[in-house]
Design a protein around this motif. Sequence first.
Motif, mmCIF file in Angstrom:
data_model
loop_
_atom_site.group_PDB
_atom_site.id
_atom_site.type_symbol
_atom_site.label_atom_id
_atom_site.label_comp_id
_atom_site.label_asym_id
_atom_site.label_seq_id
_atom_site.Cartn_x
_atom_site.Cartn_y
_atom_site.Cartn_z
ATOM 1 N N VAL A 1 0.753 -1.168 -0.065
ATOM 2 C CA VAL A 1 -0.041 -0.040 0.062
ATOM 3 C C VAL A 1 0.989 1.109 0.002
ATOM 4 N N GLU A 2 0.879 1.979 -1.054
ATOM 5 C CA GLU A 2 1.671 3.395 -1.098
ATOM 6 C C GLU A 2 0.688 4.299 -1.121
ATOM 7 N N THR A 3 0.990 5.342 -0.207
ATOM 8 C CA THR A 3 0.155 6.596 0.088
ATOM 9 C C THR A 3 0.916 7.953 0.125
ATOM 10 N N THR A 4 0.433 8.848 -0.694
ATOM 11 C CA THR A 4 1.122 10.167 -0.474
ATOM 12 C C THR A 4 -0.026 11.035 -0.012
ATOM 13 N N ALA A 5 0.351 12.012 0.956
ATOM 14 C CA ALA A 5 -0.438 13.005 1.584
ATOM 15 C C ALA A 5 -0.143 14.600 0.977
ATOM 16 N N LYS A 6 -0.986 15.168 0.333
ATOM 17 C CA LYS A 6 -0.542 16.519 -0.077
ATOM 18 C C LYS A 6 -1.443 17.380 0.869
ATOM 19 N N VAL A 7 -0.436 17.971 1.633
ATOM 20 C CA VAL A 7 -0.944 18.713 2.502
ATOM 21 C C VAL A 7 -1.091 20.642 2.215
ATOM 22 N N HIS A 8 -2.281 20.959 2.135
ATOM 23 C CA HIS A 8 -2.465 22.204 1.858
ATOM 24 C C HIS A 8 -2.407 23.299 2.820
ATOM 25 N N PHE A 9 -1.511 24.144 2.777
ATOM 26 C CA PHE A 9 -1.196 25.092 3.955
ATOM 27 C C PHE A 9 -1.375 26.541 3.292
ATOM 28 N N ASP A 10 -2.678 27.023 3.712
ATOM 29 C CA ASP A 10 -3.362 28.058 3.089
ATOM 30 C C ASP A 10 -3.325 29.198 4.176
ATOM 31 N N LYS A 11 -3.398 30.487 3.504
ATOM 32 C CA LYS A 11 -3.583 31.717 4.405
ATOM 33 C C LYS A 11 -5.385 31.813 4.519
ATOM 34 N N THR A 12 -5.673 31.807 5.815
ATOM 35 C CA THR A 12 -7.059 31.983 6.163
ATOM 36 C C THR A 12 -7.123 33.328 7.063
ATOM 37 N N ALA B 1 -7.651 33.311 9.704
ATOM 38 C CA ALA B 1 -7.198 33.075 11.051
ATOM 39 C C ALA B 1 -5.766 32.970 11.046
ATOM 40 N N GLY B 2 -5.121 33.228 10.008
ATOM 41 C CA GLY B 2 -3.553 32.972 9.541
ATOM 42 C C GLY B 2 -3.460 31.938 8.895
ATOM 43 N N MET B 3 -2.059 31.198 8.694
ATOM 44 C CA MET B 3 -1.766 30.065 8.063
ATOM 45 C C MET B 3 -2.388 29.018 8.543
ATOM 46 N N THR B 4 -2.807 28.067 7.909
ATOM 47 C CA THR B 4 -3.598 26.974 8.317
ATOM 48 C C THR B 4 -3.640 25.681 7.348
ATOM 49 N N VAL B 5 -3.468 24.695 7.988
ATOM 50 C CA VAL B 5 -3.617 23.373 7.180
ATOM 51 C C VAL B 5 -5.336 23.080 6.910
ATOM 52 N N THR B 6 -5.513 23.334 5.741
ATOM 53 C CA THR B 6 -7.071 23.263 5.332
ATOM 54 C C THR B 6 -7.414 22.213 4.763
ATOM 55 N N ARG B 7 -6.587 21.337 4.129
ATOM 56 C CA ARG B 7 -6.969 20.070 3.295
ATOM 57 C C ARG B 7 -5.739 19.143 3.124
ATOM 58 N N ILE B 8 -6.097 17.779 3.189
ATOM 59 C CA ILE B 8 -5.189 16.890 3.120
ATOM 60 C C ILE B 8 -5.873 15.809 1.871
ATOM 61 N N ASP B 9 -4.880 15.939 0.946
ATOM 62 C CA ASP B 9 -5.360 15.021 -0.315
ATOM 63 C C ASP B 9 -4.556 13.488 -0.034
ATOM 64 N N LEU B 10 -5.149 12.407 0.372
ATOM 65 C CA LEU B 10 -4.711 11.222 0.402
ATOM 66 C C LEU B 10 -4.739 10.649 -1.189
#
Length: 142
Positions: free
Chosen positions: A76-87, A89-98
């Motif tokens: 099982v090979e998984t990649t997590a793409k972590v979206h780090f966006d300005k909101t 409230a400030g810089m925030t992890v908003t989404r993770i695409d597995l």
Amino acid sequence: MPIRTASARWQGNLTEGSGTVHTGKGGLTGNYSFKSRFEEGEGTNPEELIGAAHASCFSMALSKQLADAGATDTSVETTAKVHFDKTDAGMTVTRIDLETVGQVPGLDEAEFTKLAEAAKENCPISRLLSPGAQITLNARLG
């Protein structure tokens, strides 16, 4: 259950300083800096470490789901793409695409997708992150 430990050391000011992170008993060691986090500089960053934690946890959770269903994966090979966006409230992890690809002889795509969704819901790191970030999943057999 054991308590897991990681540490970080930062030296200098925010934009010109640098740091080192260490996990557990010699697991990972990496350098990080303002440039590796907010630009395209060398080194790692907290968001990549979250992605690594999520991808590894999800892969193990999916392997368990497969075993519980009577299937045996060869990988099982998984990649997590972590979206780090300005909101607001400030810089925030908003989404993770597995994105995961499984090698599971004898299992069809529909069953694999169903089990992958269950793994996403039951992965301890998904449960930790899902109240604050959207988690998407693209699962396929390879």
